[in-house]
Design an enzyme around this catalytic site. Structure first.
Site, PDB file in Angstrom:
ATOM      1  N   SER A  69     -10.783   6.720  -2.843  1.00 54.41           N
ATOM      2  CA  SER A  69     -10.871   6.944  -1.396  1.00 54.41           C
ATOM      3  C   SER A  69     -10.291   8.311  -1.034  1.00 54.41           C
ATOM      4  O   SER A  69     -10.854   9.042  -0.214  1.00 54.41           O
ATOM      5  CB  SER A  69     -10.091   5.872  -0.637  1.00 54.41           C
ATOM      6  OG  SER A  69     -10.859   4.702  -0.461  1.00 54.41           O
ATOM      7  N   LYS A  80      -2.550  -1.007   6.567  1.00 53.82           N
ATOM      8  CA  LYS A  80      -3.552  -2.057   6.360  1.00 53.82           C
ATOM      9  C   LYS A  80      -3.958  -2.580   7.720  1.00 53.82           C
ATOM     10  O   LYS A  80      -3.169  -2.542   8.670  1.00 53.82           O
ATOM     11  CB  LYS A  80      -2.970  -3.210   5.531  1.00 53.82           C
ATOM     12  CG  LYS A  80      -4.019  -4.061   4.858  1.00 53.82           C
ATOM     13  CD  LYS A  80      -4.514  -3.389   3.587  1.00 53.82           C
ATOM     14  CE  LYS A  80      -5.615  -4.142   2.917  1.00 53.82           C
ATOM     15  NZ  LYS A  80      -5.861  -3.589   1.559  1.00 53.82           N
ATOM     16  N   ASP A  94     -11.800  -3.872   2.284  1.00 55.38           N
ATOM     17  CA  ASP A  94     -10.976  -4.846   1.550  1.00 55.38           C
ATOM     18  C   ASP A  94     -11.801  -6.134   1.601  1.00 55.38           C
ATOM     19  O   ASP A  94     -13.026  -6.077   1.791  1.00 55.38           O
ATOM     20  CB  ASP A  94      -9.585  -5.003   2.192  1.00 55.38           C
ATOM     21  CG  ASP A  94      -8.608  -5.751   1.286  1.00 55.38           C
ATOM     22  OD1 ASP A  94      -8.084  -5.152   0.334  1.00 55.38           O
ATOM     23  OD2 ASP A  94      -8.371  -6.966   1.500  1.00 55.38           O
ATOM     24  N   GLN A 123       0.824  -1.215   0.000  1.00 54.39           N
ATOM     25  CA  GLN A 123       0.000   0.000   0.000  1.00 54.39           C
ATOM     26  C   GLN A 123       0.860   1.268   0.000  1.00 54.39           C
ATOM     27  O   GLN A 123       0.458   2.290  -0.564  1.00 54.39           O
ATOM     28  CB  GLN A 123      -0.927  -0.019   1.231  1.00 54.39           C
ATOM     29  CG  GLN A 123      -2.128   0.908   1.121  1.00 54.39           C
ATOM     30  CD  GLN A 123      -3.274   0.294   0.344  1.00 54.39           C
ATOM     31  OE1 GLN A 123      -3.572  -0.879   0.484  1.00 54.39           O
ATOM     32  NE2 GLN A 123      -3.942   1.084  -0.479  1.00 54.39           N
TER      33      GLN A 123
HETATM   34  P1  NDP Z   1     -14.668  -9.049  -1.534  1.00 54.17           P
HETATM   35  O1  NDP Z   1     -14.719  -9.547  -0.160  1.00 54.17           O
HETATM   36  O2  NDP Z   1     -15.736  -8.142  -2.039  1.00 54.17           O
HETATM   37  O3  NDP Z   1     -14.551 -10.247  -2.565  1.00 54.17           O
HETATM   38  C1  NDP Z   1     -13.492 -11.155  -2.500  1.00 54.17           C
HETATM   39  C2  NDP Z   1     -13.699 -12.227  -3.536  1.00 54.17           C
HETATM   40  O4  NDP Z   1     -12.537 -13.034  -3.612  1.00 54.17           O
HETATM   41  C3  NDP Z   1     -14.836 -13.158  -3.196  1.00 54.17           C
HETATM   42  O5  NDP Z   1     -15.395 -13.643  -4.376  1.00 54.17           O
HETATM   43  C4  NDP Z   1     -14.135 -14.262  -2.412  1.00 54.17           C
HETATM   44  O6  NDP Z   1     -14.815 -15.495  -2.438  1.00 54.17           O
HETATM   45  C5  NDP Z   1     -12.831 -14.366  -3.165  1.00 54.17           C
HETATM   46  N1  NDP Z   1     -11.795 -14.816  -2.239  1.00 54.17           N
HETATM   47  C6  NDP Z   1     -11.355 -14.183  -1.127  1.00 54.17           C
HETATM   48  N2  NDP Z   1     -10.422 -14.894  -0.492  1.00 54.17           N
HETATM   49  C7  NDP Z   1     -10.277 -16.007  -1.207  1.00 54.17           C
HETATM   50  C8  NDP Z   1      -9.447 -17.137  -1.072  1.00 54.17           C
HETATM   51  N3  NDP Z   1      -8.574 -17.246  -0.064  1.00 54.17           N
HETATM   52  N4  NDP Z   1      -9.553 -18.112  -2.028  1.00 54.17           N
HETATM   53  C9  NDP Z   1     -10.436 -17.983  -3.054  1.00 54.17           C
HETATM   54  N5  NDP Z   1     -11.245 -16.926  -3.237  1.00 54.17           N
HETATM   55  C10 NDP Z   1     -11.161 -15.963  -2.340  1.00 54.17           C
HETATM   56  O7  NDP Z   1     -13.237  -8.333  -1.676  1.00 54.17           O
HETATM   57  P2  NDP Z   1     -12.727  -7.293  -2.760  1.00 54.17           P
HETATM   58  O8  NDP Z   1     -13.369  -7.546  -4.071  1.00 54.17           O
HETATM   59  O9  NDP Z   1     -12.812  -5.946  -2.166  1.00 54.17           O
HETATM   60  O10 NDP Z   1     -11.170  -7.661  -2.832  1.00 54.17           O
HETATM   61  C11 NDP Z   1     -10.648  -8.568  -3.787  1.00 54.17           C
HETATM   62  C12 NDP Z   1      -9.160  -8.325  -3.956  1.00 54.17           C
HETATM   63  O11 NDP Z   1      -8.945  -6.983  -4.406  1.00 54.17           O
HETATM   64  C13 NDP Z   1      -8.317  -8.472  -2.684  1.00 54.17           C
HETATM   65  O12 NDP Z   1      -7.029  -8.939  -3.039  1.00 54.17           O
HETATM   66  C14 NDP Z   1      -8.194  -7.024  -2.205  1.00 54.17           C
HETATM   67  O13 NDP Z   1      -7.061  -6.857  -1.382  1.00 54.17           O
HETATM   68  C15 NDP Z   1      -8.046  -6.313  -3.526  1.00 54.17           C
HETATM   69  N6  NDP Z   1      -8.345  -4.887  -3.545  1.00 54.17           N
HETATM   70  C16 NDP Z   1      -9.553  -4.421  -3.123  1.00 54.17           C
HETATM   71  C17 NDP Z   1      -9.824  -3.059  -3.195  1.00 54.17           C
HETATM   72  C18 NDP Z   1     -11.144  -2.495  -2.831  1.00 54.17           C
HETATM   73  O14 NDP Z   1     -11.336  -1.283  -3.041  1.00 54.17           O
HETATM   74  N7  NDP Z   1     -12.089  -3.263  -2.334  1.00 54.17           N
HETATM   75  C19 NDP Z   1      -8.804  -2.097  -3.672  1.00 54.17           C
HETATM   76  C20 NDP Z   1      -7.600  -2.718  -4.171  1.00 54.17           C
HETATM   77  C21 NDP Z   1      -7.387  -4.059  -4.081  1.00 54.17           C
HETATM   78  P3  NDP Z   1     -15.634 -15.943  -1.118  1.00 54.17           P
HETATM   79  O15 NDP Z   1     -16.799 -15.012  -1.049  1.00 54.17           O
HETATM   80  O16 NDP Z   1     -16.017 -17.352  -1.412  1.00 54.17           O
HETATM   81  O17 NDP Z   1     -14.690 -15.811   0.034  1.00 54.17           O
HETATM   82  O1  2IT Z   2      -5.929  -2.591  -1.311  1.00 50.96           O
HETATM   83  C1  2IT Z   2      -6.464  -1.471  -1.395  1.00 50.96           C
HETATM   84  O2  2IT Z   2      -5.955  -0.549  -2.030  1.00 50.96           O
HETATM   85  C2  2IT Z   2      -7.758  -1.284  -0.723  1.00 50.96           C
HETATM   86  N1  2IT Z   2      -8.285  -2.235  -0.145  1.00 50.96           N
HETATM   87  C3  2IT Z   2      -8.411   0.066  -0.722  1.00 50.96           C
HETATM   88  C4  2IT Z   2      -7.809   0.953   0.331  1.00 50.96           C
HETATM   89  C5  2IT Z   2      -8.502   2.267   0.523  1.00 50.96           C
HETATM   90  O3  2IT Z   2      -8.077   2.966   1.450  1.00 50.96           O
HETATM   91  O4  2IT Z   2      -9.436   2.617  -0.213  1.00 50.96           O
END
Ligand code: NDP
Ligand code: 2IT
Length: 450
Positions: A382, A125, A165, A110
């Site tokens: 954000s 984080k 996240d 990050q």
């Molecule tokens: P969500 O919780 O909305 O969704 C996560 C998704 O990934 C779900 O479909 C989940 O399935 C799956 N998943 C999570 N862990 C596992 C695992 N160990 N094995 C298999 N599938 C898994 O999270 P986000 O969409 O927000 O985040 C997804 C990724 O994006 C992460 O790496 C996060 O760090 C990254 N990210 C998110 C940001 C944000 O703004 N939200 C910004 C930048 C990066 P299930 O429901 O079955 O667990």
């Molecule tokens: O991994 C990421 O960049 C996030 N989960 C979003 C962080 C934020 O402060 O919006």
């Protein structure tokens, strides 16, 4: 041994039980040596030793009661990694796999992601090993309140601004915000990803997924390519994956896959985003439910994946968007993508590709958008939410989306220009790492030794 190798060896020895943190450090440090050679002040100021050590880590017990009235105990964390460029900023993850090593990897990444955004935010984080799956709304609320009761002394709109996240979305941010307000008597933009009713920004929900597609478009445009009429593979089925699929359709592309931890959907007609939102955002159900509602979809459970593989990457695609979690594309997966003619990988998740997979993309010379660049749209919007809160204004969806497009373009240009200057024009990982690292290191030096 050169400076970066020495520090890597030291980290491997001292944090042997933090595999993901070691992986993230290596991914950054292994690309930095040319910049370290050109700037001896970094070693003289012990920047690598300092930047790999969080400024502060808090760990706390979170006790809460479930719906049966039983006392439950989880562990909470906030890793405040680096504040050279601005207040700590980064998401909270609620997932049973959460431990200190995972949060250190995410916090370390990050720092550089936030530097690339160009928006004056430091890196952090946090999260908990709490598993939200199967919990009632009331349990989620009580957990969030108990979590915030321990976290609030360490955060603030000018100190540290958490967001979502994995496992933390709009509902959780709402409960966390309400708890902060009641504990501190302050109504302030201390979290981002808030509901529009209390300071949220339009387009924050969409930002990470949209941004990841904008980043791909920038990479492809440099080669005279785009996404129109292209088949794309997406993993994950959460916030990032859903809005990645939505933007792909808007670009004339066809996303044909999504995954969750239990299995994958292959939908040759293209993922129906309205059904996906209904299943994941409204019903909080599994992907088997998507298959029930969508006759063209084929569901494959994880148990049927080939051994040691993530079957989603066997689907032939022009571009791949890993949007689930860390290490979800391994060497064999990357080889399968490349053998099927994949031209572009843009990472929506954090560290979704193993080092071997990254080496395969770089060797093949495809467009590779590393996570800290390609998924920076989320944290960038954000910061736009923080800016709106500080000024008590609201921007339109279009204003925020246009700013997001510009930010993603700037990040691409920074990474590409730096990669070129250091003699590896196709290596955006190196370009992103060096560009971000130098900015943070220069700020650290200018602020004196802390
Ligand atoms: P969500 O919780 O909305 O969704 C996560 C998704 O990934 C779900 O479909 C989940 O399935 C799956 N998943 C999570 N862990 C596992 C695992 N160990 N094995 C298999 N599938 C898994 O999270 P986000 O969409 O927000 O985040 C997804 C990724 O994006 C992460 O790496 C996060 O760090 C990254 N990210 C998110 C940001 C944000 O703004 N939200 C910004 C930048 C990066 P299930 O429901 O079955 O667990
Ligand atoms: O991994 C990421 O960049 C996030 N989960 C979003 C962080 C934020 O402060 O919006």
């Amino acid at each position: 041994m050169d400076y970066s190798s020495r520090i890597i060896a030291d980290i491997e020895k001292r944090f042997a039980d933090q595999a993901e943190f070691i992986q993230a450090c290596k991914e950054v440090l292994e690309t930095l040596q040319p910049a370290l050679d050109a700037n001896p002040q970094y070693e003289a100021n012990r920047i690598l030793e300092r930047i790999t050590e969080p400024e502060r880590t808090v760990m706390f017990r979170v006790s809460w009661t479930n719906d049966k009235g039983e006392i439950m105990v989880n562990r909470g964390y906030r890793v405040q990694f680096n504040s050279a460029l601005g207040p700590y900023k980064g998401g909270l993850r609620f997932h049973p796999s959460v431990n200190l090593g995972i949060l250190k990897f995410l916090g370390f990444e990050q720092i550089f992601k936030n530097a690339l955004s160009g928006l004056s935010i430091g890196g952090a984080k946090g999260g908990s090993d709490f598993d939200p799956k199967g919990r009632s709304d009331a349990e989620i609320m009580r957990f969030c309140q108990a979590f915030m009761a321990k976290l609030y002394p360490f955060i603030g709109m000018r100190t540290d601004v958490p967001a979502g996240d994995i496992g933390v979305g709009g509902r959780e941010v709402g409960y966390l915000f309400g708890a902060y307000k009641h504990l501190t008597n302050r109504y302030e933009g201390v979290l981002t990803g808030k509901n529009l009713l209390f300071g949220g920004s339009l387009a924050r929900t969409e930002a990470t997924g949209y941004g990841c597609v904008y980043f791909a478009l920038n990479m492809l445009a440099a080669r005279g390519l785009d996404l129109k009429d292209k088949v794309c593979a997406v993993s994950g089925a959460g916030n990032v994956a859903i809005y990645c699929c939505e933007k792909l359709w808007q670009c004339g592309a066809k996303p044909v896959t999504v995954t969750d931890s239990t299995g994958m959907i292959y939908d040759p007609e293209g993922i129906d985003v309205a059904i996906l939102k209904q299943v994941k955002e409204v019903e909080h159900a599994r992907l088997t439910r998507y298959a029930e509602l969508r006759p063209s979809a084929k569901y494959t459970p994880v148990e049927e994946y080939p051994a040691g593989r993530h079957a989603v990457w066997d689907v032939p695609c022009f571009a791949a968007f890993p949007c689930a979690t860390q290490n979800e594309v391994n060497e064999k997966d990357a080889e399968a993508l490349l053998a099927n003619g994949c031209q572009c990988v843009s990472e929506g998740a954090n560290m979704p590709s193993t080092p071997e997979a990254i080496a395969a993309y770089l060797k093949a010379g495809i467009c590779y958008g590393p996570a800290k660049a390609a998924n920076a749209g989320g944290v960038s919007v954000s910061q736009l939410e923080m800016a709106q809160n500080a000024n008590m204004v609201h921007w339109t969806f279009e204003e925020v989306d246009n700013k997001l497009k510009d930010i993603m373009k700037n990040i691409y240009t920074r990474a590409a220009t730096t990669a070129k200057a250091y003699g590896e024009p196709n290596n955006l990982l190196m370009g992103a790492n060096i560009s971000a690292f130098c900015e943070v290191a220069d700020a650290m030096i200018a602020q004196g030794m802390y």
